[in-house]
Write an enzyme that holds these catalytic residues in place. Structure first.
Site, PDB file in Angstrom:
ATOM      1  N   LYS A 151     -11.473 -19.074 -36.154  1.00  0.00           N
ATOM      2  CA  LYS A 151     -10.303 -19.072 -36.910  1.00  0.00           C
ATOM      3  C   LYS A 151     -10.009 -20.348 -37.374  1.00  0.00           C
ATOM      4  O   LYS A 151      -9.328 -20.266 -38.451  1.00  0.00           O
ATOM      5  CB  LYS A 151      -9.278 -18.616 -35.904  1.00  0.00           C
ATOM      6  CG  LYS A 151      -9.436 -17.163 -35.200  1.00  0.00           C
ATOM      7  CD  LYS A 151      -8.410 -16.802 -34.098  1.00  0.00           C
ATOM      8  CE  LYS A 151      -8.716 -15.494 -33.508  1.00  0.00           C
ATOM      9  NZ  LYS A 151      -7.936 -15.298 -32.153  1.00  0.00           N
ATOM     10  N   GLN A 166      -4.345 -18.215 -27.411  1.00  0.00           N
ATOM     11  CA  GLN A 166      -5.592 -17.325 -27.386  1.00  0.00           C
ATOM     12  C   GLN A 166      -5.439 -16.783 -25.843  1.00  0.00           C
ATOM     13  O   GLN A 166      -5.281 -17.515 -25.022  1.00  0.00           O
ATOM     14  CB  GLN A 166      -6.691 -18.549 -27.558  1.00  0.00           C
ATOM     15  CG  GLN A 166      -8.043 -17.722 -27.223  1.00  0.00           C
ATOM     16  CD  GLN A 166      -8.361 -16.721 -28.492  1.00  0.00           C
ATOM     17  OE1 GLN A 166      -8.080 -17.026 -29.603  1.00  0.00           O
ATOM     18  NE2 GLN A 166      -8.547 -15.489 -28.034  1.00  0.00           N
ATOM     19  N   ASP A 186       0.634 -13.027 -34.586  1.00  0.00           N
ATOM     20  CA  ASP A 186      -0.208 -11.958 -33.688  1.00  0.00           C
ATOM     21  C   ASP A 186       0.580 -10.748 -33.741  1.00  0.00           C
ATOM     22  O   ASP A 186      -0.210  -9.779 -33.356  1.00  0.00           O
ATOM     23  CB  ASP A 186      -0.729 -12.634 -32.318  1.00  0.00           C
ATOM     24  CG  ASP A 186      -2.109 -13.001 -32.362  1.00  0.00           C
ATOM     25  OD1 ASP A 186      -2.759 -12.493 -33.105  1.00  0.00           O
ATOM     26  OD2 ASP A 186      -2.486 -13.948 -31.379  1.00  0.00           O
TER      27      ASP A 186
END
Length: 301
Positions: free
Chosen positions: A57, A101, A124
């Site tokens: 990412k 994460q 997200d």
């Protein structure tokens, strides 16, 4: 013998590259207007898979011309310390998106951490405010994987209006937001939606009704050829490592759908790898550029 493959391959890798090129152009415009899109990654613990994800990412951010920061902390980090880091990113004007994460170590309350992220920086789409907005059909950040599925359908010109979309899986990351996207008004939406899951009876009887079948259950090749309606569009979100019979001691990646079998009856299908996977990162970048452009618009840029 087997029937020849009838399905058109939906090339997520190619579509993701298109999305990323558009994001790169938008990021360059924003940067020249003084708002360089910024993404912050928070990685707690030593999970090797998570480290790989965050690295890829981070590379994607660099290619897109973003500013990115990665904070790594040991598994022993306290919840208070994690919340403090999020707070720091919330207050940092150079950061437009915050990505924690998952999974977090067991002693940290995942919900509390996700809820501490400003909804305007929750690229997200996991914050309850954004989940609620999506559920209500309002605008907000949408989780990247279902958004990637929708992007493939839109760019491939696959009609959703009035079609029966069957979603297998009810996670907050894929299944539920996917169902909400299909229920939205307008392009990419207006579908009739059925959600199935591990407690569904006669799963095949329902999946066979789907004009569009989205599978996100994390069970290797669970959806077999006989469970797919002839002419359906199949989107396989699963990424599972299984032993590779051709190479003893080695593994291969497979989806939640038996690709070979399903491809004989489906009209179109995503491969694994190279299908939905690359779309997830592309949509994360897209969400971040959206977050940055909202900030730029507020600044009168």
């Amino acid at each position: 013998g087997r029937a020849p493959m009838s399905a058109r391959i939906l090339d997520g890798k190619r579509i993701a590259a298109e999305v990323r090129a558009e994001v790169r152009a938008r990021a360059a415009d924003l940067s020249s207007a003084g708002v360089k899109p910024g993404l912050a990654f928070l990685l707690v613990g030593e999970d090797p898979a998570s480290a790989v994800y965050v690295r890829s990412k981070g590379q994607a951010c660099e290619e897109a011309g973003f500013h990115s920061v990665t904070e790594r902390r040991p598994a022993s980090t306290t919840q208070a310390e994690v919340l403090e880091l999020v707070e720091r990113f919330n207050a940092d004007d150079r950061i437009h998106g915050i990505l924690v994460q998952l999974p977090l170590p067991d002693h940290i309350d995942e919900g509390a951490v996700l809820e501490s992220i400003l909804p305007a920086k929750d690229v997200d789409g996991f914050h309850p405010v954004n989940a609620g907005r999506l559920s209500a059909g309002a605008d907000g950040f949408v989780p990247c994987t279902p958004l990637g599925v929708r992007e493939i359908l839109m760019r491939e010109g696959i009609e959703t209006r009035g079609r029966h979309a069957v979603v297998v899986g009810r996670s907050n990351i894929v299944g539920r937001p996917m169902a909400s996207l299909f229920l939205r008004y307008g392009p990419g939406g207006d579908a009739t939606v059925t959600v199935c899951h591990s407690r569904t009876r006669d799963l095949g009887e329902i999946t066979r009704q789907g004009d569009i079948l989205v599978v996100a259950v994390g069970r290797p090749e669970m959806i077999t050829r006989d469970m797919v309606r002839p002419g359906a569009v199949v989107l396989d979100v699963g990424i599972n490592r299984v032993p590779d019979p051709a190479r003893p001691g080695k593994t291969r990646l497979v989806g939640d759908v038996d690709f070979e079998g399903a491809a004989e009856v489906a009209a179109a299908i995503t491969p694994v790898p190279g299908g939905i996977g690359p779309m997830t990162i592309a949509m994360l970048l897209s969400n971040t550029v959206d977050a940055a452009s909202r900030v730029a618009a507020r600044a009168g840029g």
